[in-house]
Design an enzyme around this catalytic site. Structure first.
Site, short mmCIF file in Angstrom:
data_model
loop_
_atom_site.label_atom_id
_atom_site.label_comp_id
_atom_site.label_asym_id
_atom_site.label_seq_id
_atom_site.Cartn_x
_atom_site.Cartn_y
_atom_site.Cartn_z
CB SER A 91 -0.93 0.01 1.22
OG SER A 91 -0.18 0.14 2.41
CG ASP B 150 -0.96 6.52 4.65
OD1 ASP B 150 -0.09 6.59 5.54
OD2 ASP B 150 -1.89 7.34 4.56
CE LYS C 185 -21.38 3.09 -5.38
NZ LYS C 185 -21.77 1.99 -4.47
CB SER D 111 -15.66 -0.60 4.30
OG SER D 111 -16.64 0.07 3.52
NE ARG E 285 -22.90 10.89 -2.18
CZ ARG E 285 -21.91 10.21 -1.62
NH1 ARG E 285 -20.98 10.85 -0.92
NH2 ARG E 285 -21.83 8.90 -1.76
#
Length: 334
Positions: free
Chosen positions: A37, A39, A127, A171, A252
Site C-alpha cells: 500500500s 501510506d 457499481k 468499511s 450526489r
C-alpha cells in the site's frame, strides 16, 4: 490452501485488507502475508497490531509496475483490493481514478504473470454493473481486464477471478461510520439522498470469507457475486438513530437509486449456486474449455432464466433493522 503459502494484498491497510489479514492469521499458517500500500503511517499503525513473523510491509503504488513486481516475488496468491473508490471525488478527478483502477489493474496482471503467481482475485463493486459514474466504469474495465487475462496467459498457469459485492458495513468511507460520526457529534437530523434508495449490504467478515472460498472454487475468468441482503437507506438511518429526523439532500453526482450486481444482459452467462452467482466469461478462451456450470470443487450450478437481473430493489433477501444492527455490532467487534 493458504498454509505455507505467500499471499500479497494490494491496498492491504484498508478495511478489507486488515480483516483479511486477521482471518488468515487466525485460520491458516501462511509463510508470508505481504501488505502492499501507499501510506506509511497506515502501514506503521497496522504493523503495531499485525506483527506476526510472517507479516511483510511494502510501500508502493499499484501504478508502479516495477515496484509491484518486486513485491510479488515468490508470491502464490494475490488479492487486489487497492482502488480509488470515492464516487464524487472520482468524478472530479477522472484521470487519477483511471490511473489507479484501470492502469493499476493491468500492472497487477502483468506482475502476476512475471512472477508466476498461481491465482489472483480482484475485488469489484456493484457499481461496475451498468455503470453511471466514473468509478463504476473504471471497475467494469478492471473486471474485463482480469477476465481477459485468463485468455492471454498462454502457457503460464496464473488464473484470475473477480469478486463483486455491494456496500461493506463499516468499511472506510461507507455510510455507516458517516452516520455514526454525525450521531456522536450530536446531529439533530441525518442526511438522506433519496427515500427510495436501496443498497446491498455485506459484513467485512462475510466479504473476506467469500473471497477466500472463491480461490478454491474458481476455474479462472468468473465474476463471483454473493447472495446478500438489501436494505433501504432510510431503514439504516432509523436503525442507527430511531429518534432523529431525516433531511433529503438529493442524489450526489454519479449515484443510483438502486444498485445492480447482475444485469439482464448478463443473464445468459450467469449460473446460480447455493450461496452465490457466477458470471462466466463473455469471450471463449482460446486454449481452455471450462464448464462454468460446475465449479472447481465439483459443485453444480443452474443457469438463471433469460432476462434475470440481481438488483438491490428486486432482491428476495432483505435485512431488517435488527439484522443490520447485528451485522454492524459484529463488524465492530470483529
Amino acid at each position: 490452501m493458504f498454509n505455507k503459502k505467500n499471499i500479497l494484498i494490494t491496498g492491504g491497510t484498508g478495511s478489507f485488507g486488515k480483516t483479511y489479514t486477521k482471518v488468515l492469521l487466525e485460520n491458516y499458517k501462511p509463510n508470508k502475508i505481504i501488505i502492499y500500500s501507499r501510506d506509511e503511517l497506515k502501514q506503521f499503525e497496522m504493523a503495531s497490531v499485525f506483527n506476526a513473523p510472517c507479516m511483510r510491509y511494502f510501500i508502493g503504488d499499484v501504478r508502479d509496475k516495477e515496484r509491484l513486481s518486486a513485491a510479488m516475488r515468490d508470491v502464490d496468491f494475490v488479492i487486489h483490493a487497492a482502488a480509488m473508490k470515492h464516487v464524487p471525488i472520482a468524478e472530479y478527478n477522472p484521470m487519477e481514478c483511471i490511473k489507479t483502477n484501470i492502469h493499476g489493474a493491468q500492472n497487477v496482471i502483468d506482475a502476476c504473470f512475471e512472477n508466476g503467481v498461481k491465482k489472483c482475485i480482484a475485488l469489484s463493486t456493484d457499481k461496475a454493473c451498468n455503470p453511471v459514474n466514473l468509478y463504476g466504469a473504471t471497475k467494469l474495465a478492471s473486471d474485463k481486464l482480469f477476465v481477459a487475462a485468463n485468455n492471454i496467459a498462454g502457457n503460464k498457469q496464473t488464473r484470475f477471478g473477480v469478486t463483486r459485492y455491494g456496500n461493506v458495513v463499516g468499511s472506510r468511507g461507507s455510510v455507516v461510520p458517516f452516520f455514526k460520526k454525525l450521531i456522536s457529534e450530536g446531529a439533530k437530523e441525518l442526511p438522506i439522498t433519496d427515500t427510495r434508495m436501496t443498497r446491498f449490504w455485506i459484513s467485512l467478515e462475510d466479504g473476506v470469507k467469500f473471497v477466500l472460498s472463491n480461490f478454491e472454487r474458481m476455474h479462472g475468468g468468473e465474476i463471483f457475486i454473493p447472495k446478500i441482503p438489501s436494505m433501504k437507506i432510510t431503514d439504516l438511518a432509523h436503525a442507527l438513530a430511531p429518534n432523529l429526523s431525516h433531511k433529503i439532500i438529493g442524489i450526489r453526482a454519479g449515484e443510483k437509486l438502486h444498485e445492480i450486481m447482475i444485469s439482464s444482459d448478463d443473464s445468459h452467462l450467469t449460473y446460480e449456486f447455493e450461496n452465490y452467482y457466477a458470471i462466466s466469461p463473455s469471450i471463449k478462451f482460446v486454449d481452455k474449455d471450462n464448464d462454468f456450470s460446475i465449479n472447481a470443487l465439483g459443485e453444480k450450478g443452474q443457469k438463471v432464466k433469460d432476462g434475470f437481473s440481481y438488483s438491490s430493489d428486486n432482491n428476495p433477501l432483505w435485512a431488517s433493522e435488527k439484522e443490520l444492527l447485528e451485522i454492524i455490532n459484529h463488524t465492530e467487534g470483529f
